[in-house]
Design a protein around this motif. Structure first.
Motif, PDB file in Angstrom:
ATOM      1  N   THR A 242     -95.456 -24.430 -10.067  1.00  0.00           N
ATOM      2  CA  THR A 242     -96.510 -24.711  -9.387  1.00  0.00           C
ATOM      3  C   THR A 242     -97.194 -23.190  -9.539  1.00  0.00           C
ATOM      4  N   TYR A 243     -98.632 -23.184  -9.870  1.00  0.00           N
ATOM      5  CA  TYR A 243     -99.128 -21.869  -9.934  1.00  0.00           C
ATOM      6  C   TYR A 243    -100.593 -21.976  -9.542  1.00  0.00           C
ATOM      7  N   PRO A 244    -100.958 -20.967  -8.606  1.00  0.00           N
ATOM      8  CA  PRO A 244    -102.209 -20.968  -8.063  1.00  0.00           C
ATOM      9  C   PRO A 244    -103.240 -20.302  -8.973  1.00  0.00           C
ATOM     10  N   ILE A 245    -104.187 -21.076  -9.568  1.00  0.00           N
ATOM     11  CA  ILE A 245    -105.087 -20.621 -10.554  1.00  0.00           C
ATOM     12  C   ILE A 245    -106.220 -19.669  -9.913  1.00  0.00           C
ATOM     13  N   LYS A 246    -106.633 -20.130  -8.761  1.00  0.00           N
ATOM     14  CA  LYS A 246    -107.741 -19.314  -7.788  1.00  0.00           C
ATOM     15  C   LYS A 246    -107.402 -19.735  -6.507  1.00  0.00           C
ATOM     16  N   GLU A 247    -107.880 -18.878  -5.624  1.00  0.00           N
ATOM     17  CA  GLU A 247    -108.002 -19.288  -4.176  1.00  0.00           C
ATOM     18  C   GLU A 247    -107.918 -20.465  -4.006  1.00  0.00           C
ATOM     19  N   ASP A 248    -108.589 -21.353  -4.388  1.00  0.00           N
ATOM     20  CA  ASP A 248    -108.917 -22.788  -4.004  1.00  0.00           C
ATOM     21  C   ASP A 248    -108.362 -23.910  -5.037  1.00  0.00           C
ATOM     22  N   TRP A 249    -107.620 -23.600  -6.159  1.00  0.00           N
ATOM     23  CA  TRP A 249    -107.332 -24.236  -7.250  1.00  0.00           C
ATOM     24  C   TRP A 249    -105.612 -23.972  -7.484  1.00  0.00           C
ATOM     25  N   VAL A 250    -105.179 -25.000  -7.825  1.00  0.00           N
ATOM     26  CA  VAL A 250    -103.574 -25.008  -8.194  1.00  0.00           C
ATOM     27  C   VAL A 250    -103.319 -25.802  -9.328  1.00  0.00           C
ATOM     28  N   TRP A 251    -102.254 -25.190 -10.309  1.00  0.00           N
ATOM     29  CA  TRP A 251    -101.762 -26.176 -11.398  1.00  0.00           C
ATOM     30  C   TRP A 251    -100.360 -26.557 -10.990  1.00  0.00           C
ATOM     31  N   ARG A 252    -100.185 -27.718 -11.450  1.00  0.00           N
ATOM     32  CA  ARG A 252     -98.698 -28.274 -11.260  1.00  0.00           C
ATOM     33  C   ARG A 252     -98.078 -28.855 -12.403  1.00  0.00           C
ATOM     34  N   GLY A 253     -96.972 -28.601 -12.903  1.00  0.00           N
ATOM     35  CA  GLY A 253     -96.257 -29.459 -13.806  1.00  0.00           C
ATOM     36  C   GLY A 253     -94.817 -29.986 -13.782  1.00  0.00           C
ATOM     37  N   PHE A 254     -94.394 -30.771 -14.250  1.00  0.00           N
ATOM     38  CA  PHE A 254     -93.073 -31.111 -14.017  1.00  0.00           C
ATOM     39  C   PHE A 254     -92.471 -31.907 -14.978  1.00  0.00           C
ATOM     40  N   HIS A 272     -84.158 -50.308 -21.433  1.00  0.00           N
ATOM     41  CA  HIS A 272     -83.133 -49.430 -21.573  1.00  0.00           C
ATOM     42  C   HIS A 272     -83.062 -48.964 -20.070  1.00  0.00           C
ATOM     43  N   ASP A 273     -81.866 -47.882 -19.963  1.00  0.00           N
ATOM     44  CA  ASP A 273     -81.498 -47.573 -18.715  1.00  0.00           C
ATOM     45  C   ASP A 273     -82.186 -46.160 -18.146  1.00  0.00           C
ATOM     46  N   GLU A 274     -83.249 -45.465 -18.878  1.00  0.00           N
ATOM     47  CA  GLU A 274     -83.631 -43.999 -18.532  1.00  0.00           C
ATOM     48  C   GLU A 274     -85.230 -44.008 -18.462  1.00  0.00           C
ATOM     49  N   ALA A 275     -85.828 -43.333 -17.529  1.00  0.00           N
ATOM     50  CA  ALA A 275     -86.990 -42.946 -17.539  1.00  0.00           C
ATOM     51  C   ALA A 275     -87.184 -41.515 -17.770  1.00  0.00           C
ATOM     52  N   HIS A 276     -88.464 -41.133 -18.140  1.00  0.00           N
ATOM     53  CA  HIS A 276     -88.827 -39.847 -18.603  1.00  0.00           C
ATOM     54  C   HIS A 276     -90.258 -39.696 -18.201  1.00  0.00           C
ATOM     55  N   ILE A 277     -90.546 -38.521 -17.581  1.00  0.00           N
ATOM     56  CA  ILE A 277     -91.843 -38.254 -17.375  1.00  0.00           C
ATOM     57  C   ILE A 277     -92.456 -36.682 -17.683  1.00  0.00           C
ATOM     58  N   PHE A 278     -93.256 -36.483 -18.122  1.00  0.00           N
ATOM     59  CA  PHE A 278     -93.911 -34.992 -18.162  1.00  0.00           C
ATOM     60  C   PHE A 278     -95.439 -35.289 -17.647  1.00  0.00           C
ATOM     61  N   ALA A 279     -95.627 -34.261 -16.674  1.00  0.00           N
ATOM     62  CA  ALA A 279     -96.937 -34.363 -15.916  1.00  0.00           C
ATOM     63  C   ALA A 279     -97.410 -33.097 -15.851  1.00  0.00           C
ATOM     64  N   SER A 280     -98.760 -33.048 -15.630  1.00  0.00           N
ATOM     65  CA  SER A 280     -99.557 -31.837 -15.571  1.00  0.00           C
ATOM     66  C   SER A 280    -100.633 -32.033 -14.814  1.00  0.00           C
ATOM     67  N   SER A 281    -100.978 -31.458 -13.646  1.00  0.00           N
ATOM     68  CA  SER A 281    -102.169 -31.342 -12.756  1.00  0.00           C
ATOM     69  C   SER A 281    -102.960 -30.363 -12.259  1.00  0.00           C
ATOM     70  N   VAL A 282    -104.427 -30.408 -11.935  1.00  0.00           N
ATOM     71  CA  VAL A 282    -104.851 -29.446 -11.492  1.00  0.00           C
ATOM     72  C   VAL A 282    -105.714 -30.055 -10.509  1.00  0.00           C
ATOM     73  N   SER A 283    -105.396 -29.260  -8.983  1.00  0.00           N
ATOM     74  CA  SER A 283    -105.830 -29.957  -7.960  1.00  0.00           C
ATOM     75  C   SER A 283    -106.708 -28.779  -7.138  1.00  0.00           C
ATOM     76  N   TYR A 284    -107.715 -29.292  -6.300  1.00  0.00           N
ATOM     77  CA  TYR A 284    -108.700 -28.286  -5.342  1.00  0.00           C
ATOM     78  C   TYR A 284    -107.876 -28.464  -4.004  1.00  0.00           C
ATOM     79  N   VAL A 285    -107.864 -27.316  -3.521  1.00  0.00           N
ATOM     80  CA  VAL A 285    -107.278 -27.276  -2.121  1.00  0.00           C
ATOM     81  C   VAL A 285    -108.273 -27.083  -1.035  1.00  0.00           C
ATOM     82  N   PHE A 286    -108.429 -28.075   0.128  1.00  0.00           N
ATOM     83  CA  PHE A 286    -109.628 -28.148   0.955  1.00  0.00           C
ATOM     84  C   PHE A 286    -109.219 -27.288   2.123  1.00  0.00           C
TER      85      PHE A 286
END
Length: 286
Positions: A242-254, A272-286
């Motif tokens: 998790t990384y704050p890009i700017k004061e009101d914006w944050v990036w997350r990945g997992f 099959h018996d496994e699940a995998h997920i890579f995810a990346s998002s950018v959000s605005y903090v209110f």
């Protein structure tokens, strides 16, 4: 079985474990997101967009996932993260979290322990109202999602966090129960928050039978009849940033890995018996 719904929040700071404990889902707490002491009123919210690249074990999810030759699929998602609490009552939604949506009432909160009564979905429906053509063109009957009532307990140690959930289906979908535990840890490297989560989920026989048995009437050339679902275990592991890009914006990945260990791993509704997920998002903090 739950596939990736709901998590996290606004301002970035290392998760504070002061008195009283901030009662919250561990998926949010371990990411060092915004928090409110359990004895105060208020809330936080952030909204964003994300993209995931995933491999699902569920037959027909995504569409055409009907054998092991089907690989990875991309998906865009709306990332909603927030919590509001008032006089002990709360509602929280973390779109990238392992546990997702929760609502309830805080019973106990001190410097290390928090205990809540919660209501939450655990299993999401298959083939119900989601316009999945693969399921609609099969003989399979829809499996409805559930809603559960139970207890969530969180323990905060200076070096790690633990969450235990005991939930019973009250929706009438399957009348089964679920017991889960997650262990989490985070590190702060300047403005970058890193976290690890790992845990086990137990699902009772009733839940396994409802979602993964296949009646003779549902069987076809591609889906054989199956009646051997049992109580079983699943495992989750996750690494995230998790990384704050700017004061009101944050990036997350997992990256999250799920393994179905027992109970329904031989069901024809699992490719099959496994699940995998890579995810990346950018959000605005209110």
């Amino acid at each position: 079985m739950q596939l990736f719904k709901f998590y996290l929040s606004c301002v970035l700071a290392v998760a504070t474990l002061s008195s009283p404990l901030q009662a919250d889902d561990i998926s949010h707490s371990v990411r060092g997101g915004a928090s409110i002491p359990a004895d105060q009123n208020g809330g936080f919210l952030d909204l964003g967009l994300g993209i995931s690249y995933y491999k699902s074990p569920l037959w027909g999810y995504p569409e055409d996932n009907i054998d092991q030759d089907f690989g990875w699929a991309p998906e865009f998602y709306l990332n909603i993260n927030g919590r509001y609490q008032y006089k002990g009552f709360f509602i929280e939604a973390y779109a990238e979290g392992i546990n997702g949506f929760n609502m309830g009432y805080n019973l106990v909160s001190d410097s290390t322990w928090s205990v809540d009564i919660i209501g939450a979905p655990v299993h999401y429906g298959m083939g119900d109202d989601d316009d999945n053509k693969t399921w609609k063109n099969s003989k399979l009957k829809p499996r409805e999602g559930d809603f559960n009532l139970g207890i969530r307990a969180n323990y905060a140690h200076p070096d790690y966090m633990v969450e235990v959930r005991l939930l019973q289906d009250i929706s009438g979908s399957h009348d089964g129960h679920t017991i889960s535990t997650l262990l989490g840890k985070n590190w702060q490297q300047r403005n970058l928050n890193l976290h690890l989560l790992a845990g086990l989920v137990y699902h009772s026989k009733h839940a396994g039978e409802y979602y993964f048995n296949v009646s003779p009437e549902e069987a076809s050339e591609t889906i054989s009849a199956y009646s051997d679902a049992k109580a079983g275990l699943g495992a989750n592991a996750e690494f995230g940033l998790t990384y704050p890009i700017k004061e009101d914006w944050v990036w997350r990945g997992f990256y999250r890995y799920t393994k179905i260990l027992s109970g329904v791993d031989d069901s024809p509704l699992l490719v099959h018996d496994e699940a995998h997920i890579f995810a990346s998002s950018v959000s605005y903090v209110f």
